[in-house]
Every structure is written in structure tokens, then in C-alpha cells.
Design a protein around this motif. Structure first.
Motif, PDB file in Angstrom:
ATOM      1  N   THR A 186       0.849  -1.192   0.000  1.00  9.60           N
ATOM      2  CA  THR A 186       0.000   0.000   0.000  1.00  9.60           C
ATOM      3  C   THR A 186       0.880   1.235   0.000  1.00  9.60           C
ATOM      4  OG1 THR A 186      -0.100   0.222   2.410  1.00  9.60           O
ATOM      5  CG2 THR A 186      -1.760  -1.216   1.346  1.00  9.60           C
ATOM      6  N   PRO A 187       0.334   2.393  -0.447  1.00  7.40           N
ATOM      7  CA  PRO A 187       1.110   3.636  -0.369  1.00  7.40           C
ATOM      8  C   PRO A 187       1.530   3.983   1.061  1.00  7.40           C
ATOM      9  CG  PRO A 187      -0.705   3.898  -1.895  1.00  7.40           C
ATOM     10  CD  PRO A 187      -0.913   2.574  -1.210  1.00  7.40           C
ATOM     11  N   ALA A 188       0.670   3.670   2.029  1.00  8.77           N
ATOM     12  CA  ALA A 188       1.024   3.943   3.426  1.00  8.77           C
ATOM     13  C   ALA A 188       2.228   3.122   3.852  1.00  8.77           C
ATOM     14  CB  ALA A 188      -0.174   3.654   4.326  1.00  8.77           C
ATOM     15  N   ALA A 189       2.278   1.854   3.409  1.00 13.13           N
ATOM     16  CA  ALA A 189       3.420   0.998   3.747  1.00 13.13           C
ATOM     17  C   ALA A 189       4.681   1.470   3.024  1.00 13.13           C
ATOM     18  CB  ALA A 189       3.116  -0.450   3.375  1.00 13.13           C
ATOM     19  N   LEU A 190       4.504   2.051   1.841  1.00 12.73           N
ATOM     20  CA  LEU A 190       5.653   2.565   1.084  1.00 12.73           C
ATOM     21  C   LEU A 190       6.401   3.626   1.882  1.00 12.73           C
ATOM     22  CD1 LEU A 190       7.221   2.746  -1.660  1.00 12.73           C
ATOM     23  CD2 LEU A 190       5.567   4.513  -2.331  1.00 12.73           C
ATOM     24  N   ALA A 191       5.667   4.445   2.628  1.00 11.22           N
ATOM     25  CA  ALA A 191       6.275   5.539   3.384  1.00 11.22           C
ATOM     26  C   ALA A 191       7.222   5.043   4.470  1.00 11.22           C
ATOM     27  CB  ALA A 191       5.188   6.419   3.999  1.00 11.22           C
ATOM     28  N   GLN A 192       7.146   3.773   4.830  1.00  7.99           N
ATOM     29  CA  GLN A 192       8.029   3.226   5.859  1.00  7.99           C
ATOM     30  C   GLN A 192       9.371   2.775   5.279  1.00  7.99           C
ATOM     31  OE1 GLN A 192       6.801   3.631   8.932  1.00  7.99           O
ATOM     32  NE2 GLN A 192       5.021   4.466   7.827  1.00  7.99           N
ATOM     33  N   HIS A 193       9.517   2.844   3.967  1.00  2.21           N
ATOM     34  CA  HIS A 193      10.734   2.349   3.321  1.00  2.21           C
ATOM     35  C   HIS A 193      11.731   3.481   3.084  1.00  2.21           C
ATOM     36  CE1 HIS A 193       9.846  -1.906   2.200  1.00  2.21           C
ATOM     37  NE2 HIS A 193       8.621  -1.504   2.526  1.00  2.21           N
ATOM     38  N   THR A 194      12.981   3.084   2.838  1.00  2.00           N
ATOM     39  CA  THR A 194      14.047   4.040   2.536  1.00  2.00           C
ATOM     40  C   THR A 194      13.834   4.614   1.135  1.00  2.00           C
ATOM     41  OG1 THR A 194      15.574   2.759   3.897  1.00  2.00           O
ATOM     42  CG2 THR A 194      16.538   4.341   2.374  1.00  2.00           C
ATOM     43  N   GLY A 203      12.607  19.088  -0.404  1.00  2.00           N
ATOM     44  CA  GLY A 203      13.700  18.805   0.508  1.00  2.00           C
ATOM     45  C   GLY A 203      13.845  17.327   0.809  1.00  2.00           C
ATOM     46  N   MET A 204      14.249  17.033   2.029  1.00  2.00           N
ATOM     47  CA  MET A 204      14.470  15.637   2.406  1.00  2.00           C
ATOM     48  C   MET A 204      13.162  14.897   2.682  1.00  2.00           C
ATOM     49  SD  MET A 204      17.678  15.331   2.023  1.00  2.00           S
ATOM     50  CE  MET A 204      18.189  13.785   2.805  1.00  2.00           C
ATOM     51  N   ARG A 205      12.081  15.628   2.840  1.00  2.00           N
ATOM     52  CA  ARG A 205      10.733  15.017   2.921  1.00  2.00           C
ATOM     53  C   ARG A 205       9.966  15.407   1.669  1.00  2.00           C
ATOM     54  NH1 ARG A 205       8.450  13.015   7.355  1.00  2.00           N
ATOM     55  NH2 ARG A 205       6.476  14.126   7.064  1.00  2.00           N
ATOM     56  N   LYS A 219      -2.109   9.997  -1.118  1.00  2.00           N
ATOM     57  CA  LYS A 219      -0.975  10.891  -0.891  1.00  2.00           C
ATOM     58  C   LYS A 219      -0.139  10.367   0.270  1.00  2.00           C
ATOM     59  CE  LYS A 219      -2.764  15.280  -2.646  1.00  2.00           C
ATOM     60  NZ  LYS A 219      -3.005  16.718  -2.323  1.00  2.00           N
ATOM     61  N   THR A 220       1.163  10.358   0.080  1.00  2.00           N
ATOM     62  CA  THR A 220       2.074   9.954   1.140  1.00  2.00           C
ATOM     63  C   THR A 220       3.301  10.850   1.084  1.00  2.00           C
ATOM     64  OG1 THR A 220       3.202   8.051   2.136  1.00  2.00           O
ATOM     65  CG2 THR A 220       3.308   8.241  -0.259  1.00  2.00           C
ATOM     66  N   VAL A 221       4.079  10.838   2.144  1.00  2.00           N
ATOM     67  CA  VAL A 221       5.295  11.640   2.213  1.00  2.00           C
ATOM     68  C   VAL A 221       6.473  10.698   2.428  1.00  2.00           C
ATOM     69  CG1 VAL A 221       6.561  13.447   3.439  1.00  2.00           C
ATOM     70  CG2 VAL A 221       4.091  13.669   3.099  1.00  2.00           C
ATOM     71  N   MET A 222       7.467  10.802   1.547  1.00  2.00           N
ATOM     72  CA  MET A 222       8.650   9.956   1.625  1.00  2.00           C
ATOM     73  C   MET A 222       9.805  10.751   2.225  1.00  2.00           C
ATOM     74  SD  MET A 222       7.318   7.257   0.363  1.00  2.00           S
ATOM     75  CE  MET A 222       8.803   6.253   0.411  1.00  2.00           C
ATOM     76  N   THR A 223      10.538  10.117   3.122  1.00  2.40           N
ATOM     77  CA  THR A 223      11.705  10.748   3.736  1.00  2.40           C
ATOM     78  C   THR A 223      12.972  10.224   3.069  1.00  2.40           C
ATOM     79  OG1 THR A 223      10.564  10.960   5.862  1.00  2.40           O
ATOM     80  CG2 THR A 223      12.964  11.135   5.885  1.00  2.40           C
ATOM     81  N   GLY A 243      17.516   1.406  -1.386  1.00  7.85           N
ATOM     82  CA  GLY A 243      16.183   1.947  -1.183  1.00  7.85           C
ATOM     83  C   GLY A 243      15.302   1.814  -2.405  1.00  7.85           C
ATOM     84  N   ILE A 244      14.199   2.582  -2.358  1.00 13.34           N
ATOM     85  CA  ILE A 244      13.212   2.631  -3.441  1.00 13.34           C
ATOM     86  C   ILE A 244      13.270   4.019  -4.068  1.00 13.34           C
ATOM     87  CG2 ILE A 244      10.738   2.520  -3.992  1.00 13.34           C
ATOM     88  CD1 ILE A 244      10.387   0.624  -1.635  1.00 13.34           C
ATOM     89  N   THR A 245      13.050   4.098  -5.370  1.00 15.11           N
ATOM     90  CA  THR A 245      13.047   5.399  -6.041  1.00 15.11           C
ATOM     91  C   THR A 245      12.058   5.378  -7.191  1.00 15.11           C
ATOM     92  OG1 THR A 245      14.483   7.153  -6.883  1.00 15.11           O
ATOM     93  CG2 THR A 245      14.853   4.941  -7.765  1.00 15.11           C
TER      94      THR A 245
END
Length: 316
Positions: A186-194, A203-205, A219-223, A243-245
Motif C-alpha cells: 500500500t502507499p502507506a506501507a511505502l512511506a516506511q521504506h528508505t 527537501g528531504m521530505r 498521498k504519502t510523504v517519503m523521507t 532503497g526505493i526510487t
């Protein structure tokens, strides 16, 4: 060095304004700094007004200088276009076209376009500045900047023409997914990945908007752990299992075919990157720029027709 006369002095003055430096302009023109300074002084005497403000940080145009530089660029562009038509005829483009593009991804798309353009215009030269930095076209004397990614709006005084939009993919290496507990579902689970990101998204987020198969938006926010301006580096980092990109699919097609990379959340889609031609408004009058943009538009139309034909053939 530009020829003597009013138009020559205007050309020198606009070069100094673009470079924000008399020394840098003299270097570009292959002239002595003292010679450039004397030509500017002569132009100021003719106009009867101060055109440049000098400081230890370089030179800045006065309000009068800004107006004169804008008018000068238009006059020079018109003169160059007229001379090109007179000397070589409307079907012959001459001179040097200076362009810039990102290293890697844009090269794959841009070089074939420029190659076919040069074959059509044997009297034309192209000077390519390949860099992942965003250059100031006026300062660097760039006719057209090719930018690959997600350009929201061009800088003031510039035009951005979209050449094409390309499918993007979220990807990771099998080794990374094995150590990260498997593929996110899920997109929410994606946000937990590098995340390996790009400054094009902040920026970094970085925000990421995905649409699932039913058309719902997520919508999700990737760090970012890694953030780089170079898509070639994004590819190397993700192949290294860090990581993922997100990358254009054509850029990683071989990696996907070999299994070196796998798609993540492949049932979701996101806005893909585009290739843009960015140029100063005054360069719209340049015969060389007009010819290049017309050529690229024609290639884009031919590619769209080819893709449509392939889609039609696939449905039969």
C-alpha cells in the motif's frame, strides 16, 4: 570580438549583462577586458545615461540598462535571423546553437533528436553543455535548455515547451526488498521504506501522489535517505540495494528485463516526468531556435502516431 558599430556595442553590452561580469563577457568574446569596458563606456556616452552599476560582486544593469539590454537582445535576434535568411536562404540554418541538458536521462532522448537535426542542417554547429546543474541561460549564453523532470513553471521571461511525457516506475532491487521485509503493498506501507529522492520534489521530505487501479488518489510523504540531482545516480543507488526510487521506465528497461530491479506497487500509477525545452522569450525570434523546436515537434508527432499505430495493432 563583436564588430564595431551600434549593433556590435549592443551585442557586447547584452553579453556583459547576461554574464554579470565584464571579465567573463570578455573571456566569452575572446577580447581584452579593457576593450569591452571601452565599448560599454562609448555606449553610455551615446545613450547619455549610466547603464551598469559595478561592485565587487560583479555588474548589474541600471533600469535604463535593463531596458536597453532587452531591446538589444530582440534587435540582435532579428538581425541574426535576417542575416541567416539572406546568406543561406530560408532552408539553410547556419551559426552555432548552444544548448544544455542533464547528464544521462535527457541524453538518451536529446542526442538522437539533435543528430537528425544536424543532418538536416549541415552548416549548423551545436555546442552542448551537459550538466545536472540548472544553469542561468542568459548568464551562460544558452539558446535552449532541455530539462527532464517535473517542471511546474518556467522562470520569469522564459518559455517552457513540453516535448514529451514518459511513464515512470517505482523500483527497488530484490536484495533491498529482501532485507526490508518484502515489497510494500500500500502507499502507506511505502512511506516506511528508505527513499532515494530528487530535489525536483523538494527537501528531504517529499510528497508522492499515487492513483490505484480504481482511480482513487493516495498521498504519502517519503523521507529521503539519499537525495541527488542526477537520475544516473538514482539508478546506481537503487541498484546497490539502498532503497526505493522513481525513475522513467525507459531509463531502467534493461534493469527490469534482467531482474536487477523490480517494480514496486506496479498496480499504482503516478505523474511521469517530461522533457521540456526552455528558452528566453527573445530567442523565439532566432531562426536556429525556431528550426530546432519545429524539428522536435515533428519528431514528437511522429512518435505519437507510431505509438497509436502500435496500440491499434495490439487490439486486433
Amino acid at each position: 570580438m563583436e564588430p564595431a558599430g551600434l549593433l556590435g556595442d549592443l551585442a557586447i553590452f547584452t553579453r556583459v549583462v547576461m554574464a554579470r561580469s565584464v571579465s567573463a563577457a570578455a573571456l566569452q568574446l575572446g577580447a581584452a577586458k579593457s576593450s569591452v569596458s571601452s565599448r560599454i563606456a562609448a555606449l553610455e556616452r551615446l545613450v547619455g545615461a549610466r547603464l551598469l552599476i559595478r561592485s565587487r560582486h560583479g555588474v548589474q544593469p541600471t533600469p535604463a540598462g535593463e531596458r536597453l539590454a532587452a531591446a538589444g537582445r530582440n534587435l540582435i535576434a532579428d538581425a541574426e535571423a535576417l542575416l541567416t535568411e539572406i546568406r543561406a536562404g530560408e532552408d539553410q540554418i547556419t551559426g552555432t546553437l548552444r544548448v544544455t541538458c542533464a547528464v544521462g536521462v535527457a541524453d538518451i532522448l536529446l542526442v538522437p533528436m539533435l543528430a537528425s537535426f544536424l543532418r538536416q542542417h549541415p552548416a549548423l554547429s551545436v555546442d552542448v553543455v551537459a550538466t545536472d546543474l540548472i544553469l542561468d541561460p542568459r548568464r551562460e549564453g544558452i539558446d535552449v535548455s532541455f530539462r527532464f523532470g517535473w517542471l511546474r513553471r518556467p522562470e520569469q521571461g522564459f518559455v517552457a515547451r513540453r516535448i514529451g511525457t514518459y511513464e515512470g516506475a517505482l523500483v527497488a532491487s530484490p536484495a533491498y526488498l529482501a532485507t526490508a521485509g518484502g515489497e510494500p503493498t500500500t502507499p502507506a506501507a511505502l512511506a516506511q521504506h528508505t527513499w532515494i529522492g530528487s530535489p525536483a520534489f523538494g527537501g528531504m521530505r517529499q510528497p508522492l501522489t499515487l492513483w490505484d487501479a480504481s482511480g482513487r488518489r493516495h498521498k504519502t510523504v517519503m523521507t529521503c535517505r539519499i537525495r541527488t540531482t542526477a537520475p544516473t545516480q538514482q539508478r546506481e543507488w537503487v541498484l546497490s540495494g539502498l532503497g526505493i526510487t522513481r525513475l522513467p521506465r525507459f531509463f531502467i528497461a534493461d534493469d527490469l528485463a534482467k531482474g536487477a530491479l523490480v517494480r514496486v506497487l506496479s498496480d499504482h500509477r503516478f505523474e511521469g516526468p517530461s522533457l521540456f525545452a526552455v528558452y528566453a522569450r527573445e530567442h523565439a525570434h532566432s531562426a536556429r531556435v525556431r528550426a530546432l523546436l519545429t524539428h522536435i515537434q515533428r519528431i514528437g508527432a511522429e512518435e505519437k502516431m507510431a505509438r497509436a499505430a502500435e496500440s491499434l495493432e495490439a487490439t486486433r
